[in-house]
Motif scaffolding. Sequence first.
Motif, short mmCIF file in Angstrom:
data_model
loop_
_atom_site.label_atom_id
_atom_site.label_comp_id
_atom_site.label_asym_id
_atom_site.label_seq_id
_atom_site.Cartn_x
_atom_site.Cartn_y
_atom_site.Cartn_z
N HIS A 97 0.85 -1.12 -0.11
CA HIS A 97 0.07 0.02 0.12
C HIS A 97 0.87 1.24 0.20
CE1 HIS A 97 -3.51 2.77 1.00
NE2 HIS A 97 -2.66 3.08 1.92
N SER A 98 2.01 1.25 0.75
CA SER A 98 2.67 2.31 0.77
C SER A 98 3.46 2.62 -0.49
CB SER A 98 3.87 2.16 2.04
OG SER A 98 4.48 3.24 2.24
N TYR A 99 3.99 1.51 -0.84
CA TYR A 99 4.64 1.79 -2.17
C TYR A 99 3.83 2.22 -3.38
CZ TYR A 99 6.77 0.22 -6.54
OH TYR A 99 7.57 0.13 -7.97
N GLU A 100 2.57 1.88 -3.39
CA GLU A 100 1.43 2.13 -4.41
C GLU A 100 1.05 3.58 -4.18
OE1 GLU A 100 -1.48 -0.70 -3.87
OE2 GLU A 100 -0.19 -2.45 -4.64
N LEU A 101 1.02 4.10 -2.80
CA LEU A 101 0.69 5.43 -2.59
C LEU A 101 1.68 6.36 -3.45
CD1 LEU A 101 -0.46 5.56 1.04
CD2 LEU A 101 -2.06 6.11 -0.94
N VAL A 102 2.91 6.03 -3.06
CA VAL A 102 4.04 6.79 -3.25
C VAL A 102 4.30 6.87 -4.87
CG1 VAL A 102 6.60 7.39 -3.26
CG2 VAL A 102 5.32 6.70 -1.17
N PHE A 103 4.12 5.45 -5.37
CA PHE A 103 4.47 5.35 -6.85
C PHE A 103 3.14 6.38 -7.71
CE2 PHE A 103 3.01 3.14 -10.72
CZ PHE A 103 4.23 3.16 -11.40
N ASN A 104 2.08 6.13 -7.19
CA ASN A 104 0.86 6.90 -7.90
C ASN A 104 1.03 8.34 -7.79
OD1 ASN A 104 -0.39 4.58 -8.83
ND2 ASN A 104 -1.43 4.24 -6.92
N LYS A 105 1.70 8.88 -6.93
CA LYS A 105 2.01 10.29 -6.88
C LYS A 105 3.19 10.67 -7.66
CE LYS A 105 -0.77 11.74 -3.37
NZ LYS A 105 -1.55 12.83 -3.51
N LEU A 106 3.72 9.78 -8.64
CA LEU A 106 4.98 10.21 -9.41
C LEU A 106 4.29 10.62 -10.62
CD1 LEU A 106 7.24 7.02 -8.76
CD2 LEU A 106 7.52 9.19 -8.00
N PRO A 107 5.12 11.52 -11.31
CA PRO A 107 4.61 12.05 -12.69
C PRO A 107 4.12 10.83 -13.75
CG PRO A 107 6.76 13.05 -12.03
CD PRO A 107 6.52 12.08 -10.84
N LYS A 108 3.39 11.05 -14.53
CA LYS A 108 2.77 9.72 -15.23
C LYS A 108 4.05 9.47 -16.16
CE LYS A 108 -0.49 8.93 -18.98
NZ LYS A 108 -1.54 9.46 -19.88
N LYS A 109 4.83 10.10 -16.74
CA LYS A 109 5.73 9.73 -17.41
C LYS A 109 6.90 8.90 -16.98
CE LYS A 109 9.53 11.22 -20.74
NZ LYS A 109 10.05 12.40 -21.43
N LEU A 110 7.10 9.12 -15.64
CA LEU A 110 8.10 8.29 -14.80
C LEU A 110 7.36 7.07 -14.41
CD1 LEU A 110 10.76 7.96 -13.42
CD2 LEU A 110 9.70 9.39 -11.35
N ARG A 111 6.14 7.22 -14.14
CA ARG A 111 5.31 5.78 -13.78
C ARG A 111 5.39 4.93 -15.00
NH1 ARG A 111 1.27 9.23 -11.96
NH2 ARG A 111 -0.12 8.36 -13.50
N GLU A 112 5.15 5.62 -16.17
CA GLU A 112 5.15 4.63 -17.38
C GLU A 112 6.59 4.03 -17.67
OE1 GLU A 112 3.78 7.45 -20.24
OE2 GLU A 112 1.57 6.89 -19.87
N GLU A 113 7.58 4.69 -17.46
CA GLU A 113 8.93 4.02 -17.62
C GLU A 113 9.18 3.06 -16.64
OE1 GLU A 113 11.68 7.41 -17.28
OE2 GLU A 113 10.75 8.51 -18.95
N ILE A 114 8.86 3.36 -15.27
CA ILE A 114 9.04 2.41 -14.35
C ILE A 114 8.33 1.04 -14.69
CG2 ILE A 114 8.39 1.73 -11.81
CD1 ILE A 114 9.16 4.59 -11.23
N GLU A 115 7.01 1.14 -15.04
CA GLU A 115 6.04 -0.02 -15.37
C GLU A 115 6.56 -0.92 -16.48
OE1 GLU A 115 2.48 1.91 -16.11
OE2 GLU A 115 1.81 1.78 -13.81
N LYS A 116 7.65 -0.33 -17.35
CA LYS A 116 8.29 -0.84 -18.57
C LYS A 116 9.52 -1.77 -18.03
CE LYS A 116 7.07 2.42 -22.16
NZ LYS A 116 7.38 3.44 -22.86
N GLU A 117 9.96 -1.60 -16.67
CA GLU A 117 11.00 -2.20 -16.21
C GLU A 117 10.59 -3.86 -16.47
OE1 GLU A 117 12.17 -0.56 -12.59
OE2 GLU A 117 12.75 1.25 -13.46
N SER A 118 11.65 -4.56 -16.38
CA SER A 118 11.32 -5.96 -16.31
C SER A 118 11.62 -6.65 -15.01
CB SER A 118 12.10 -6.88 -17.28
OG SER A 118 13.38 -6.55 -17.29
#
Length: 118
Positions: A97-118
């Motif tokens: 939950h903590s990770y998701e709260l912080v992750f979801n506050k990141l800029p959209k472009k950064l979130r998309e880059e992180i989601e592409k990581e394997s």
Amino acid sequence: MNIEEFRDYCLNKKSVTEEFPFDETTLVFKVAGKMFALTDIDNFESFNVKCDPELALEMRERYNAVKAGYHMNKKHWNTITVFGDLPEAEMYKSIDHSYELVFNKLPKKLREEIEKES
């Protein structure tokens, strides 16, 4: 949960780093430079995680092991005692939950880059 399990669980999340920004014993986990969990490595009795304010209050009322964040914003952070009445599965959920709260506050472009990581 022990310190190794806590550390491994946090580090297995995407784009997570660990560091000691405060002192040599306070281990901090960050996603894209933003803190989501921390603990004392010499005395692993508890850890701090970010939490939705309403959920934080519910958890504090339900479990003796969950308190307002020690040395943190009491509204947004919980301190969870490892050897208390909070089931281990709930401890892991609180890290997620903590990770998701912080992750979801990141800029959209950064979130998309992180989601592409394997």
